[in-house]
Motif scaffolding. Sequence first.
Motif, PDB file in Angstrom:
ATOM      1  N   LYS A  93       0.836  -1.202   0.000  1.00 10.39           N
ATOM      2  CA  LYS A  93       0.000   0.000   0.000  1.00 10.39           C
ATOM      3  C   LYS A  93       0.867   1.246   0.000  1.00 10.39           C
ATOM      4  CE  LYS A  93      -3.711  -2.514   0.706  1.00 10.39           C
ATOM      5  NZ  LYS A  93      -4.579  -2.835  -0.354  1.00 10.39           N
ATOM      6  N   ASP A  94       0.241   2.366  -0.286  1.00 15.39           N
ATOM      7  CA  ASP A  94       0.888   3.666  -0.218  1.00 15.39           C
ATOM      8  C   ASP A  94       0.588   4.294   1.135  1.00 15.39           C
ATOM      9  OD1 ASP A  94      -0.358   4.083  -3.527  1.00 15.39           O
ATOM     10  OD2 ASP A  94       1.606   3.358  -2.948  1.00 15.39           O
ATOM     11  N   VAL A  95       1.450   5.202   1.559  1.00 11.05           N
ATOM     12  CA  VAL A  95       1.275   5.882   2.845  1.00 11.05           C
ATOM     13  C   VAL A  95       1.348   7.384   2.602  1.00 11.05           C
ATOM     14  CG1 VAL A  95       2.350   6.316   5.091  1.00 11.05           C
ATOM     15  CG2 VAL A  95       2.242   3.984   4.186  1.00 11.05           C
ATOM     16  N   VAL A  96       0.355   8.102   3.122  1.00  9.67           N
ATOM     17  CA  VAL A  96       0.360   9.563   3.062  1.00  9.67           C
ATOM     18  C   VAL A  96       0.149  10.069   4.475  1.00  9.67           C
ATOM     19  CG1 VAL A  96      -0.756  11.635   2.143  1.00  9.67           C
ATOM     20  CG2 VAL A  96      -0.540   9.600   0.712  1.00  9.67           C
ATOM     21  N   ARG A  97       0.986  11.002   4.875  1.00  9.16           N
ATOM     22  CA  ARG A  97       0.889  11.584   6.211  1.00  9.16           C
ATOM     23  C   ARG A  97       0.806  13.097   6.078  1.00  9.16           C
ATOM     24  NH1 ARG A  97       3.375   7.719   9.518  1.00  9.16           N
ATOM     25  NH2 ARG A  97       3.060   9.032  11.327  1.00  9.16           N
ATOM     26  N   SER A  98       0.107  13.719   6.997  1.00  7.06           N
ATOM     27  CA  SER A  98      -0.120  15.161   6.965  1.00  7.06           C
ATOM     28  C   SER A  98       0.129  15.769   8.334  1.00  7.06           C
ATOM     29  CB  SER A  98      -1.569  15.462   6.570  1.00  7.06           C
ATOM     30  OG  SER A  98      -1.883  14.887   5.343  1.00  7.06           O
ATOM     31  N   MET A  99       0.647  16.982   8.320  1.00  5.32           N
ATOM     32  CA  MET A  99       0.817  17.742   9.558  1.00  5.32           C
ATOM     33  C   MET A  99       0.439  19.192   9.273  1.00  5.32           C
ATOM     34  SD  MET A  99       4.471  16.308  11.049  1.00  5.32           S
ATOM     35  CE  MET A  99       4.461  17.229  12.567  1.00  5.32           C
TER      36      MET A  99
END
Length: 149
Positions: A93-99
Amino acid sequence: MRWLCYEWNGAAASLTDDAQRQLPHIQLPPNVVRDWLHKPDAMRSRTCHSIDEAMDWLDEKINLFAPHALGGSQLEHELSLNPYSRQGLLAGKDVVRSMWLTGSRALRLAIITEHPTAGIVDADPARTAEALSPVPAPRDTDLDHVGSF
């Protein structure tokens, strides 16, 4: 398999411009996760050849931006997600993180899994679409050899 690491750090207000975010040549995070592959090469921070290397990149970026994060517990929360990110990468899977950052800024980090069976990955969406296009459907004339049921 490779893991392509993308980074965007910019004005949070620009995230509301969905039309611009969809354009492959614009340096804004896309709305669709796999569309990171079509963004300019300048947005690609690193190409990793192992999940450990990709996770190290993610940890490094989270720790780098943590002092600028809104809310003191955001760093702890982001780091607590890492086991889930690792499991996702292991599953392809792909991983996207946000801050959300101080100064009305935002950070988007993405690790996109480049599957060896996915064909050629190219920053030009026209070339990528051509490389990934499905096999054309058979024409009626191609079915002449099929018997009746």
